[in-house]
Design a protein around this motif. Structure first.
Motif, PDB file in Angstrom:
ATOM      1  N   GLU A  82       0.831  -1.198   0.000  1.00  0.00           N
ATOM      2  CA  GLU A  82       0.000   0.000   0.000  1.00  0.00           C
ATOM      3  C   GLU A  82       0.866   1.249   0.000  1.00  0.00           C
ATOM      4  O   GLU A  82       1.829   1.361   0.753  1.00  0.00           O
ATOM      5  CB  GLU A  82      -0.917   0.000   1.227  1.00  0.00           C
ATOM      6  CG  GLU A  82      -1.890   1.165   1.250  1.00  0.00           C
ATOM      7  CD  GLU A  82      -2.858   1.100   2.418  1.00  0.00           C
ATOM      8  OE1 GLU A  82      -3.596   2.086   2.627  1.00  0.00           O
ATOM      9  OE2 GLU A  82      -2.878   0.062   3.121  1.00  0.00           O
ATOM     10  N   GLY A  83       0.532   2.183  -0.871  1.00  0.00           N
ATOM     11  CA  GLY A  83       1.297   3.414  -0.983  1.00  0.00           C
ATOM     12  C   GLY A  83       2.363   3.381  -2.056  1.00  0.00           C
ATOM     13  O   GLY A  83       2.977   4.406  -2.354  1.00  0.00           O
ATOM     14  N   ASP A 115      -1.515   0.681  -6.476  1.00  0.00           N
ATOM     15  CA  ASP A 115      -0.473  -0.118  -5.832  1.00  0.00           C
ATOM     16  C   ASP A 115      -0.192  -1.418  -6.589  1.00  0.00           C
ATOM     17  O   ASP A 115      -0.438  -2.529  -6.107  1.00  0.00           O
ATOM     18  CB  ASP A 115      -0.847  -0.421  -4.373  1.00  0.00           C
ATOM     19  CG  ASP A 115      -1.065   0.845  -3.560  1.00  0.00           C
ATOM     20  OD1 ASP A 115      -0.353   1.833  -3.822  1.00  0.00           O
ATOM     21  OD2 ASP A 115      -1.932   0.856  -2.672  1.00  0.00           O
TER      22      ASP A 115
END
Length: 282
Positions: A82-83, A115
């Protein structure tokens, strides 16, 4: 035998996020499929999941589409933490004649995909639109999530409008991607309540980037962005993702974006490879 990454290190299986998914266009011959496997470096992965995308999938994700459409462009999708954002690589650029990596990234964000690392390939010249349908299918298989069909349909409209404008307006594909990103960023930040406000955002970005469109293409862009503004999207989150995409975009192209002669030369070269295409998915 362990699969090796490009740098010679062992390419280990990610037990948290899972193995990559390779999605093949359903109309590939066996020989073409092998060509795609080599381009996507499937043999370097310790394990992959393999699926096929067909015209039936096209109907699922895109309204009023043709289930008999022929599908050739293919992709390998690897989930990231994530990110991490989206990293798109077209590994056979000579065979994806209309859709750029930035266009794919913009459309994927619109559809709700984030992602992931995505590599796209085709064994012969195609527009590249069907790869996006394969990405949708692979993403659902990979995550167990169900994409919003309204968003995937709008995302495909976005891809259509982007390629049409790039062809008609004598601007580069990269400038079109920058335009789309800028407009969506402004929609995310300003939250326009009316179509007139969306139209003003579109015009402001066209002026900023010194892009002139025909009235027909301008209206297509306004209608598209008005649809996007009405989607059930967390625009604060989308704004962050678009900012990340803008940063990657600037890092990738930098000052070379200003050299119109260079980009026109590149575009002229690739245009010579493209025969008249009667539909997106031939």
């Amino acid at each position: 035998m362990n699969a090796l990454a490009a740098d010679g290190s062992v390419n280990a299986i990610n037990e948290k996020l899972g193995v990559p998914i390779v999605v093949y266009g359903g109309n590939l011959s066996e020989e073409e499929k092998e060509t795609v496997k080599v381009a996507l470096q499937v043999e370097k992965e310790p394990e992959v999941d393999e699926i096929t995308v067909t015209g039936e999938d096209l109907v699922k994700y895109i309204k009023n589409s043709n289930s008999s459409s022929r599908m050739y462009s293919s992709a390998k999708i690897t989930r990231e933490e994530e990110g991490a954002g989206l990293v798109i690589s077209i590994v056979t650029p000579e065979n994806i004649t209309e859709v750029t990596s930035e266009m794919y990234a913009n459309a994927m964000l619109t559809a709700g995909i984030e992602d992931a690392s995505v590599e796209i390939a085709a064994p012969k010249p195609v527009t590249g639109h069907s790869a996006l349908v394969g990405i949708y299918k692979a993403y659902e298989v990979k995550t167990g999530e169900t994409l919003d069909i309204e968003r995937t349909d709008v995302a495909n409209d976005e891809l259509s409008v982007a390629t049409q404008i790039a062809e008609n307006a004598n601007v580069t594909d990269e400038q079109i991607a920058e335009l789309l990103t800028g407009i969506k960023q402004q929609i995310a930040e300003l939250n326009p309540a009316t179509k007139e406000e969306v139209e003003q955002i579109v015009q402001d970005q066209l002026t900023k980037l010194n892009i002139e469109l025909s009235e027909q293409d301008r209206q297509l862009l306004v209608d598209l962005m008005n649809r996007i503004s009405q989607l059930d999207i967390d625009f604060s989150k989308l704004s962050d993702q678009l900012s990340d995409l803008t940063t990657k975009f600037e890092e990738k192209f930098g000052d070379i974006m200003q050299d119109e002669g260079f980009w026109n030369g590149v575009k002229d070269f690739f245009n010579k490879l493209i025969d008249t295409i009667s539909s997106w998915f031939k």
